[in-house]
Scaffold this active site. Structure first.
Site, PDB file in Angstrom:
ATOM      1  NE  ARG A 190      -4.207  -1.482   0.233  1.00 42.23           N
ATOM      2  CZ  ARG A 190      -4.313  -2.783  -0.036  1.00 42.23           C
ATOM      3  NH1 ARG A 190      -3.283  -3.449  -0.529  1.00 42.23           N
ATOM      4  NH2 ARG A 190      -5.457  -3.405   0.160  1.00 42.23           N
ATOM      5  CB  SER A 198      -8.510  -1.038   4.525  1.00 44.74           C
ATOM      6  OG  SER A 198      -8.894  -2.297   4.056  1.00 44.74           O
ATOM      7  CD  GLU A 215      -5.602   1.625   2.410  1.00 46.06           C
ATOM      8  OE1 GLU A 215      -5.366   1.164   1.307  1.00 46.06           O
ATOM      9  OE2 GLU A 215      -6.651   2.260   2.653  1.00 46.06           O
TER      10      GLU A 215
END
Ligand code: EPU
Length: 341
Positions: free
Chosen positions: A169, A241, A337
């Site tokens: 990520r 998320s 995130e």
């Protein structure tokens, strides 16, 4: 100040409520929809001294305050097969294409490689920034390069896969080069035959059942799983998320495993374990709970949701509470995130 003679349709005091999937009602000082590369060069060169914020699908961003400066919504369109080989194709996609629509296009054309990334919200241009991933596949697995424009001097530069510094990520565009470039298009390689199906993650295999394993059945299974776990952004504001799954050293993992035998984690690299942040949050009994207008989704503890009229500050206060409790209990530092502005 805005250039009064500008022919560009720059809007002032523009509400971003419809431009972010969490549905946060913040105002942008100025807002402009970029329809072409020329447009982009012009708007940047006419607004050199202003703070520029680039908005894709707004599916990974939490606005906590008035957004000063100029917000650019990237609306560059186009999908082109630029090379066709016996086993694979190279495709160029413009940054403003909707990611999931593009995945559907690849699946319908029999091109393999991103079927596991079905139904991820957002635009193509945002995909490399955080190296989007799901169900055992990441963008970097098919990525060749991306074209960019430098915000300050409008020079163009192409970054190949290696130079993008992809990680879990993350990429250079989220770290060393944050707010330096605007991604205008990406180039990826997909298979035409001998597809490498990836069905080992979670319940994909069970979801497909007796049906033939092919691009369409995998995409369908992923869509079904995502729909059952993740709220539809059109019905319930969210950003997918909210936190990353923390990666910890194995010694720390073994220690935690003794204390919390049901902890969910898997080995990622030598000596490293990726712990399920959803498990940590669920363990602390946050799943399904809410504070004010922000809640933790009942089917996936990693997803924060807008229960109606939430503010960025409310999102932050729940996120901070969770982060604090996760640290107190597990001595693990949760990292967002999503991008918080
Ligand atoms: N789990 C819980 N409680 C929950 C949900 C999950 O304990 O409420 C545990 C279970 O043990 C489960 C494990 O967590 O087996 C993994 O859950 P899941 O497959 O839902 O994946 P995740 O790790 O929570 C990540 C990505 C998602 C991606 C899925 C599937 C991150 C931060 N998130 O979630 O990506 O869709 O895997 O690959 O890596 C996103 O980035 O926005 C996103 C949704």
């Amino acid at each position: 100040m805005l250039n009064r003679n500008s022919y560009l349709d720059i809007r002032s005091n523009y509400s971003l409520e419809k431009s972010n999937t969490f549905g946060l009602d913040v105002t942008s000082e100025s807002f402009y929809i970029v329809k072409s590369l020329n447009d982009l060069r012009n708007v940047l060169s006419e607004n050199k001294t202003r703070k520029i914020t680039v908005l894709g699908g707004g599916s990974n961003i939490i606005f906590t305050k008035f957004l000063d400066g100029l917000c650019l919504k990237i609306d560059l369109k186009g999908i082109d097969i630029i090379e066709e080989h016996k086993n694979n194709v190279i495709i160029n996609v413009m940054a403003g294409e909707n990611w999931h629509d593009f995945v559907k296009w690849t699946v319908n054309n029999g091109f393999g490689g991103i079927e596991n990334l079905s139904l991820i919200p957002g635009l193509v241009g945002a995909a490399p920034i955080q190296n989007i991933g799901a169900y055992g596949v990441e963008l970097k697995d098919v990525f060749i390069s991306c074209k960019t424009i430098n915000i300050k001097d409008q020079t163009e530069k192409e970054f190949d896969e290696k130079n993008c510094l992809f990680g879990y990520r993350t990429s250079r565009f989220k770290n060393i080069d944050k707010n330096i470039y605007i991604i205008t298009s990406i180039k990826i390689r997909l298979t035409k035959e001998k597809h490498k199906y990836n069905i080992s993650y979670g319940s994909i295999k069970e979801e497909i059942g007796n049906r033939e394993i092919n691009l369409k059945s995998i995409s369908k299974a992923v869509i079904k799983i995502r729909k059952s776990k993740l709220p539809d952004t059109n019905l319930l504001g969210n950003c997918g998320s909210f936190f990353k799954n923390p990666v910890i050293h194995e010694s720390k993992y073994f220690e935690l495993k003794k204390k919390f035998p049901s902890i969910s984690a898997f080995k990622v690299e030598k000596n490293q374990y990726k712990v399920s942040a959803a498990w940590l949050i669920e363990f602390l009994k946050y799943k399904g709970k809410s504070i004010g207008n922000v809640g933790v989704y009942k089917n996936q503890a990693l997803v924060l949701i807008n229960l109606g009229g939430a503010t960025g500050k409310e999102v932050l206060s729940l996120a901070n509470k969770i982060t604090y409790e996760v640290y107190s209990t597990f001595k693990i530092n949760l990292q967002p995130e999503v991008e918080i502005l």
